[in-house]
Write a protein that holds these residues in place. Structure first.
Motif, PDB file in Angstrom:
ATOM      1  N   VAL A  25      68.625  75.274  59.952  1.00  0.00           N
ATOM      2  CA  VAL A  25      67.369  75.395  60.690  1.00  0.00           C
ATOM      3  C   VAL A  25      66.453  74.226  60.344  1.00  0.00           C
ATOM      4  O   VAL A  25      65.876  73.581  61.227  1.00  0.00           O
ATOM      5  CB  VAL A  25      66.693  76.728  60.339  1.00  0.00           C
ATOM      6  CG1 VAL A  25      65.288  76.757  60.904  1.00  0.00           C
ATOM      7  CG2 VAL A  25      67.493  77.893  60.856  1.00  0.00           C
ATOM      8  N   LEU A  75      67.637  70.997  61.861  1.00  0.00           N
ATOM      9  CA  LEU A  75      67.398  70.947  63.308  1.00  0.00           C
ATOM     10  C   LEU A  75      65.918  70.765  63.604  1.00  0.00           C
ATOM     11  O   LEU A  75      65.546  69.989  64.491  1.00  0.00           O
ATOM     12  CB  LEU A  75      67.905  72.219  63.964  1.00  0.00           C
ATOM     13  CG  LEU A  75      69.355  72.205  64.408  1.00  0.00           C
ATOM     14  CD1 LEU A  75      69.647  73.435  65.228  1.00  0.00           C
ATOM     15  CD2 LEU A  75      69.637  70.967  65.239  1.00  0.00           C
ATOM     16  N   LEU A  76      65.098  71.499  62.896  1.00  0.00           N
ATOM     17  CA  LEU A  76      63.657  71.376  63.137  1.00  0.00           C
ATOM     18  C   LEU A  76      63.225  69.940  62.900  1.00  0.00           C
ATOM     19  O   LEU A  76      62.425  69.374  63.651  1.00  0.00           O
ATOM     20  CB  LEU A  76      62.896  72.305  62.197  1.00  0.00           C
ATOM     21  CG  LEU A  76      62.703  73.732  62.686  1.00  0.00           C
ATOM     22  CD1 LEU A  76      62.044  74.575  61.631  1.00  0.00           C
ATOM     23  CD2 LEU A  76      61.886  73.743  63.964  1.00  0.00           C
ATOM     24  N   ALA A  99      65.203  67.286  63.107  1.00  0.00           N
ATOM     25  CA  ALA A  99      65.794  66.407  64.111  1.00  0.00           C
ATOM     26  C   ALA A  99      65.113  66.575  65.459  1.00  0.00           C
ATOM     27  O   ALA A  99      64.919  65.607  66.187  1.00  0.00           O
ATOM     28  CB  ALA A  99      67.279  66.686  64.231  1.00  0.00           C
ATOM     29  N   MET A 100      64.783  67.806  65.812  1.00  0.00           N
ATOM     30  CA  MET A 100      64.291  68.042  67.168  1.00  0.00           C
ATOM     31  C   MET A 100      62.789  67.887  67.264  1.00  0.00           C
ATOM     32  O   MET A 100      62.174  68.292  68.245  1.00  0.00           O
ATOM     33  CB  MET A 100      64.676  69.441  67.602  1.00  0.00           C
ATOM     34  CG  MET A 100      66.157  69.551  67.860  1.00  0.00           C
ATOM     35  SD  MET A 100      66.450  70.514  69.297  1.00  0.00           S
ATOM     36  CE  MET A 100      67.642  71.661  68.760  1.00  0.00           C
ATOM     37  N   GLY A 101      62.169  67.359  66.249  1.00  0.00           N
ATOM     38  CA  GLY A 101      60.773  67.008  66.385  1.00  0.00           C
ATOM     39  C   GLY A 101      59.807  68.169  66.264  1.00  0.00           C
ATOM     40  O   GLY A 101      58.632  68.041  66.580  1.00  0.00           O
ATOM     41  N   GLY A 102      60.277  69.326  65.812  1.00  0.00           N
ATOM     42  CA  GLY A 102      59.348  70.405  65.574  1.00  0.00           C
ATOM     43  C   GLY A 102      58.374  69.993  64.479  1.00  0.00           C
ATOM     44  O   GLY A 102      57.212  70.367  64.479  1.00  0.00           O
ATOM     45  N   PRO A 156      56.154  66.176  66.245  1.00  0.00           N
ATOM     46  CA  PRO A 156      56.195  66.232  67.714  1.00  0.00           C
ATOM     47  C   PRO A 156      56.010  64.855  68.314  1.00  0.00           C
ATOM     48  O   PRO A 156      55.242  64.054  67.784  1.00  0.00           O
ATOM     49  CB  PRO A 156      55.028  67.154  68.055  1.00  0.00           C
ATOM     50  CG  PRO A 156      54.148  67.132  66.858  1.00  0.00           C
ATOM     51  CD  PRO A 156      55.021  66.885  65.686  1.00  0.00           C
ATOM     52  N   PRO A 157      56.751  64.564  69.363  1.00  0.00           N
ATOM     53  CA  PRO A 157      56.601  63.259  70.001  1.00  0.00           C
ATOM     54  C   PRO A 157      55.268  63.184  70.710  1.00  0.00           C
ATOM     55  O   PRO A 157      54.734  64.214  71.125  1.00  0.00           O
ATOM     56  CB  PRO A 157      57.765  63.233  70.993  1.00  0.00           C
ATOM     57  CG  PRO A 157      58.026  64.666  71.291  1.00  0.00           C
ATOM     58  CD  PRO A 157      57.660  65.438  70.062  1.00  0.00           C
ATOM     59  N   PRO A 158      54.725  62.001  70.825  1.00  0.00           N
ATOM     60  CA  PRO A 158      53.443  61.881  71.539  1.00  0.00           C
ATOM     61  C   PRO A 158      53.605  62.271  73.003  1.00  0.00           C
ATOM     62  O   PRO A 158      54.653  62.046  73.597  1.00  0.00           O
ATOM     63  CB  PRO A 158      53.102  60.388  71.391  1.00  0.00           C
ATOM     64  CG  PRO A 158      54.421  59.716  71.114  1.00  0.00           C
ATOM     65  CD  PRO A 158      55.256  60.703  70.390  1.00  0.00           C
TER      66      PRO A 158
END
Lengths: 639, 498
Positions: free
Chosen positions: A623, A626-627, A629-632, A635-637
């Motif tokens: 978890v 993944l968090l 890696a997935m930008g949780g 966060p991307p602009p």
């Protein structure tokens, strides 16, 4: 008209039924299914034959085409499974299914006590199916499927009694020698594909008939290469010099197999193939001449060896090689019709002779040595009379079928002129072979049926005429072998859409050759009768006075030993080297890779501890990863 | 504000396939209450009929191209859903066919078994239809909870109960993450409908992407992707074999349906794709490598097939990634085809194990199959077909399934991923062929007393199942046109042709 695929399907269906469910029913049902299926094929082929003759009066229309499905389709290479039924494949189909049916029926009696009864018929049906594929194929690739398939069946059936090492190694020899030929065939096929872009015989024929006018020396050379490569394949399958060595050993199989596969059908596949591609061979006089020369040489050479064999089946085997030589001689000098005609008559009389010899062997409790036979005339009248017909036919005595076919071949050879050997030379070789044929057949016949019995009392006691399932086919084949010669003119007409009408020879030459060939046959027979019946001391004297030559002949000119010392030894050494490489380099690489992977799996399986807590920890790690890696977490602009 | 949610007759008709199953389940429970002695086989038949009705309904709707929404847009019955209705009903039918004799041999042939299966399947069917987060979650739980019970169905067997417990604990754990993810998504977007979710990414990306990750983790757990796969081997091994069959097929296929829909409808916009796709590629590689590698050292068939099913999830993930990247319905169709074939071949392999399972002991170890080829040639031939298809040998279905997926992946520019996939599938040949070697080539360790193979698990249901799957694996491999056409129809509803 019946769709062509059903001709092939019948034996396949029968063999599948016998294979999958055979153990649930009796031998009778197995035999009935196997024979019935071949008869169904025969009826279908005959039906198509009649349809072709009746309905399609226009000669150009005399083909039936059956596209079954598209098999290979890669880029511009298309290999469809198309079946084609023209006069040539019609003749072959009728021989295969007709003679095949008789031999099936014969086998029911011959194999009745064998524990491998069901297996035998499964193989036989499989053979028929592959052979039909071979002759019905429009595409060389499909033809090759049949070609390899019959090779496989031949291997399986030669080694049918595989518990005996001798039989198993005979099967292996046949298979290996055929591979050499098959390589040539395959190369020829690929070259055709490269040059013409197609493997369909129909397309090839059209391509070549349009391109024939624009032949250059280079294209003739290509054609010669292709033809010679294909001929290498033919020498393997049809047992010609130098690849004939497997056929005598192939006699280890059950006798019906020798009759069906190693006399009547499979071994003629090479002749059929050349006749099928006759337009290709017409482009290359050199290749055709080589075919004729090899054929003539084989005819003579095998006949000489046949003189000194004592095993009844071995004599017939060398005789088959010799007769196949005649067929190649015929197709080599362009007499395709007569080549195929000789193929047909040979199928009849050689099947008859083999089945007759099988009947003899059956009666003699498995004895094959002619030195221990003799006097069988009294015990086995049916076998005796039918065998007599076969002997006269193969010796070329008028009016039996062998006379007509052999005579036409000799005539065509005489009139031909090839770049390698002149027509007269070919004719002389053929004539010598004809004389020798008559001589060794006379010898075989005399030793087996005349004189006093030389068998042991034990064997003598068992001698009996064979059952009707064996006698019936013998009689039918004898009728065919006797009468088939009179169909020569109709045969010519029937095949004329493919090969055209042969040229009419000058009358006087024709008569002279007829007389000479008949004379050769009669003297051969008469001489052998005289020598072996009245003066048995002559052969003995010859063998003592010219012992070196006789040994040489009896040992087949030590060809097997020569091959053993040269080719086999070389291949064997190459085998040892590659084995060492395989064992020490390839195997180790593979084993280490495999071992490494197993070890990896072993290590990974430790994570699978069975403890739910551990699982949860890994879950959480996943978890978090993944968090992350997935930008949780980052966060991307926003765009 | 309207009072609650009005439910009309059309809504109920819309979810007929799922509703039908739920009603059948209740009928079975009632029947069992009134006629406890006679209800067993009858319930099997009722189950089969109900599944068949849903199956034909799904097939009919798929061919007629029905595409409507119900329950205020919470449920959307589109061809994609219908295709999964068909696959899941087929998979469940196969699992149900393998059950009766096995359960009777173990004295636990209860009608509840069928009711539980039916409830679970009805959840699955809604799962693939859900267009709304709450609906999705409800369907997921409806699907999962009966399965926890099913795993423990042979309750006297300690492995079975242990497996159920582990499965349940891990499942609850994963569900927790998922619900949290649902809450975050709802919080960011202010709506639960899939189509509205992308709004949340714009307004509050932090909430949205965390929520997306957590929801996807819930799915990855269900499809047993590494590292969320730990429950799989234990649950597969411990569960009664017919339940394992059910889990390996239906319970496996259903989460894929929900996940594909969510990924394409809710997370299909480019920023989200850029985030989840690399992660999915990594997970796919991990899943294929770990699944196949650990399967190499297994000696128990059920456990081995468990790991193999993990590996197959990896291949399917490759297909999903490729179809999203290509945005091509053809590629997605290949995923559906793969699932269809996978269902067939896996059911068959478990079916053979059930066929030879004894009253007291399952036939699970690979060593138990030694000599099967000689003793029971037909059964061995069937097993050979399934394992060869799982390996991916032409012309069997398994080969073409992999072939289509990999060729689309190459088209999508995922060549390195495909290289890993092919290498690992070479690896997989090792352990699948181990089964064939055991059946045909290995001598029994004690030649005097070769293993006796009695068809103790024999039943007409099971034989029908085996014949159908073997036929299907061969037939749909050589003639893949019908399933592929249907799959394209289905995929086109999710990814419209450009």
């Amino acid at each position: 008209m019946i769709l062509l695929r059903y001709i092939i399907l019948a034996p396949i269906a029968a063999l599948l039924l016998n294979l999958l469910f055979g153990r649930f029913w009796s031998k009778t049902t197995t035999a009935f299914l196997a024979c019935g299926a071949v008869f169904v094929s025969f009826a279908a082929a005959a039906n198509n034959c009649v349809y072709m003759i009746r309905k399609l009066a226009v000669p150009e229309m005399q083909t039936i085409f059956d596209p079954v499905f598209s098999w290979i389709s890669v880029g511009r290479v298309q290999v469809p499974v198309d079946l084609v039924f023209d006069p040539l494949s019609c003749v072959m189909c009728l021989i295969i299914t007709g003679v095949g049916f008789l031999i099936h029926v014969y086998s029911v009696g011959y194999m009745s006590h064998d524990p491998g009864f069901r297996r035998f018929f499964i193989y036989l049906n499989l053979f028929i199916a592959f052979m039909l594929i071979l002759v019905l194929a429009d595409n060389l690739a499909l033809l090759f499927v049949g070609w390899e398939g019959v090779g496989l069946c031949s291997y399986l059936l030669i080694g049918f009694w595989h518990t005996d090492m001798k039989n198993a190694s005979a099967g292996k020899k046949a298979f290996v020698v055929n591979r050499v030929g098959d390589l040539g065939f395959l190369l020829g096929m690929l070259l055709i594909l490269a040059v013409f872009g197609t493997l369909s015989v129909t397309d090839l024929r059209e391509l070549i008939s349009t391109a024939a006018s624009a032949m250059t020396p280079a294209s003739t050379a290509v054609a010669t290469t292709i033809c010679l490569l294909l001929f290498v394949g033919a020498t393997g399958k049809s047992a010609q010099i130098p690849l004939y060595v497997w056929l005598p050993d192939a006699m280890a199989g059950p006798t019906p197999v020798s009759a069906l596969i190693h006399a009547a059908t499979m071994v003629t596949a090479g002749v059929y193939m050349i006749a099928r591609l006759h337009f290709l061979y017409a482009l290359s006089p050199v290749a055709s001449a080589v075919v004729a020369a090899i054929g003539a040489a084989t005819a003579l050479f095998a006949a000489v060896i046949g003189l000194a064999q004592n095993d009844i089946k071995k004599v017939l085997a060398y005789s088959t090689i010799s007769q196949l030589g005649y067929m190649f001689l015929a197709v080599g000098v362009g007499a395709y019709t007569f080549g195929i005609f000789h193929l047909t008559t040979h199928a009849f009389f050689k099947a008859l002779l083999f089945l007759g010899s099988g009947s003899v062997i059956h009666a003699m409790s498995g004895e094959q040595d002619m030195q221990r036979m003799g006097g069988l005339r009294r015990y086995m009248p049916v076998t005796y009379w039918t065998f007599l017909v076969g002997t006269l036919a193969i010796a070329g005595i008028w009016p039996l079928s062998g006379f007509f076919s052999k005579d036409e071949i000799l005539l065509s050879a005489r009139l031909a002129s090839t770049p390698v050997l002149s027509g007269a030379a070919l004719f002389a070789i053929g004539l010598c072979a004809a004389f020798l044929t008559a001589f060794y057949m006379g010898r075989l016949f005399t030793l087996t049926f005349f004189g006093n019995s030389r068998a042991s009392e034990e064997t003598k006691h068992h001698i009996h005429e064979s059952p009707w399932t064996m006698g019936g086919p013998l009689i039918l084949l004898a009728v065919l072998a006797a009468g088939a010669g009179f169909g020569l003119r109709q045969f010519e007409n029937f095949l004329s859409p493919i090969f055209g009408h042969p040229e009419e020879a000058p009358h006087e030459i024709k008569l002279a050759i007829m007389a000479v060939s008949l004379l050769a046959g009669i003297t051969g027979l008469a001489l052998s009768l005289y020598v072996y019946l009245r003066r048995p001391d002559i052969p003995r004297k010859i063998s003592t006075s010219a012992s070196l030559l006789c040994d040489c002949i009896a040992n087949k000119f030590y060809i097997d030993e020569l091959y053993e010392k040269t080719v086999v030894r070389l291949v064997y050494i190459a085998g040892i080297v590659s084995h060492a490489f395989d064992k020490h380099v390839v195997d180790r690489a593979v084993n280490w890779t495999g071992g490494g992977l197993r070890f990896g799996g072993f290590m990974l399986s430790f994570f699978q501890s069975g403890n739910v807590g551990t699982y949860a920890v890994w879950f959480l790690i996943g978890v978090l990863a993944l968090l992350h890696a997935m930008g949780g977490v980052h966060p991307p602009p926003a765009p | 504000m309207e009072s609650l949610i009005p439910v009309g007759l059309t809504d109920l008709q819309g979810v007929y396939p799922a509703l039908n199953l739920a009603v059948a389940g209740i009928v079975i429970l009632l029947l069992d209450a009134f006629f406890p002695m006679r209800s067993k086989l009858l319930s099997a038949w009722i189950t089969l009929i109900a599944l068949h009705l849903s199956f034909t309904c799904g097939l009919h709707r798929l061919t007629s191209g029905m595409d409507e929404t119900f329950f205020h847009g919470a449920v959307r019955m589109d061809p994609f859903t219908h295709a999964f209705t068909v696959i899941i009903c087929l998979a469940s039918t196969l699992a149900v066919l393998s059950a009766p004799k096995y359960l009777r041999l173990r004295d636990c042939h209860y009608a509840e078994y069928y009711a539980l299966i039916l409830f679970s399947v009805s959840g699955m069917l809604l799962f693939s239809a859900a267009e709304e987060l709450i609906m999705l979650f409800l369907a997921l739980e409806t699907m999962s909870i009966p399965v926890y019970c099913l795993v423990a169905f042979t309750r006297d067997n300690e492995y079975s109960t242990e497996a159920s417990m582990k499965y349940f604990v891990m499942g609850a754990f994963a569900t927790g993450f998922m619900v949290y993810g649902v809450a975050l998504l709802y919080g960011s977007a202010g709506s639960g409908y899939f189509a509205d979710l992308p709004r949340g990414a714009a307004s509050s990306p932090g909430l949205f992407y965390s929520g997306m990750t957590l929801v996807l983790i819930g799915f990855l757990f269900k499809i047993a992707a590494v590292p969320f796969n730990m429950w799989t081997p234990d649950a597969y091994e411990g569960a009664p074999t017919p339940v394992t069959t059910f889990m390996a097929e239906a319970v496996k296929a259903a989460p894929f349906s929900g996940m594909i829909k969510l990924l394409i409808v809710a997370f299909g916009f480019s920023q989200a794709v850029h985030l989840w796709m690399p992660a999915f590629i990594g997970i796919a590689i991990l899943t294929m490598v770990v699944g196949n590698m650990v399967a190499l050292v297994q000696t128990d068939m059920k456990r081995m097939l468990g790991y193999s099913s993990i590996a197959h999830s990896g291949y399917i993930l490759v297909g999903i990634v490729a179809s999203v990247k290509l945005n091509s319905s053809e590629a997605l169709a290949s995923v559906l085809y793969y699932l269809f074939i996978y269902v067939l071949m896996n059911a068959g392999a478990f079916g053979i194990l059930i066929l030879f399972s004894h009253k007291n002991k399952d036939t699970n170890a690979i060593d138990d199959l030694v000599g099967l080829g000689r003793e029971r040639p037909w059964a061995a031939a069937f097993m050979g077909i399934y394992t060869l298809s799982l390996t991916g040998i032409p012309p069997l279905g398994g080969f073409f399934g992999k072939f289509y997926i990999f060729s689309y992946a190459i088209k999508a520019g995922l060549t390195p991923l495909v290289i890993v996939a092919i290498l690992t599938s070479v690896m997989s040949a090792f352990y699948y062929l181990k089964i064939i070697v055991a059946m045909y080539f290995r001598e029994p360790s004690d030649p005097q007393h070769p293993a006796a193979f009695s068809y103790e698990g024999y039943s007409v249901f099971l034989i029908a199942m085996l014949c159908f799957t073997a036929f299907g694996v061969i037939y749909f491999g050589i003639f893949p046109k019908t399933p592929l056409t249907l799959a394209r129809l289905a995929a086109a509803s999710l990814i419209p042709a450009p």
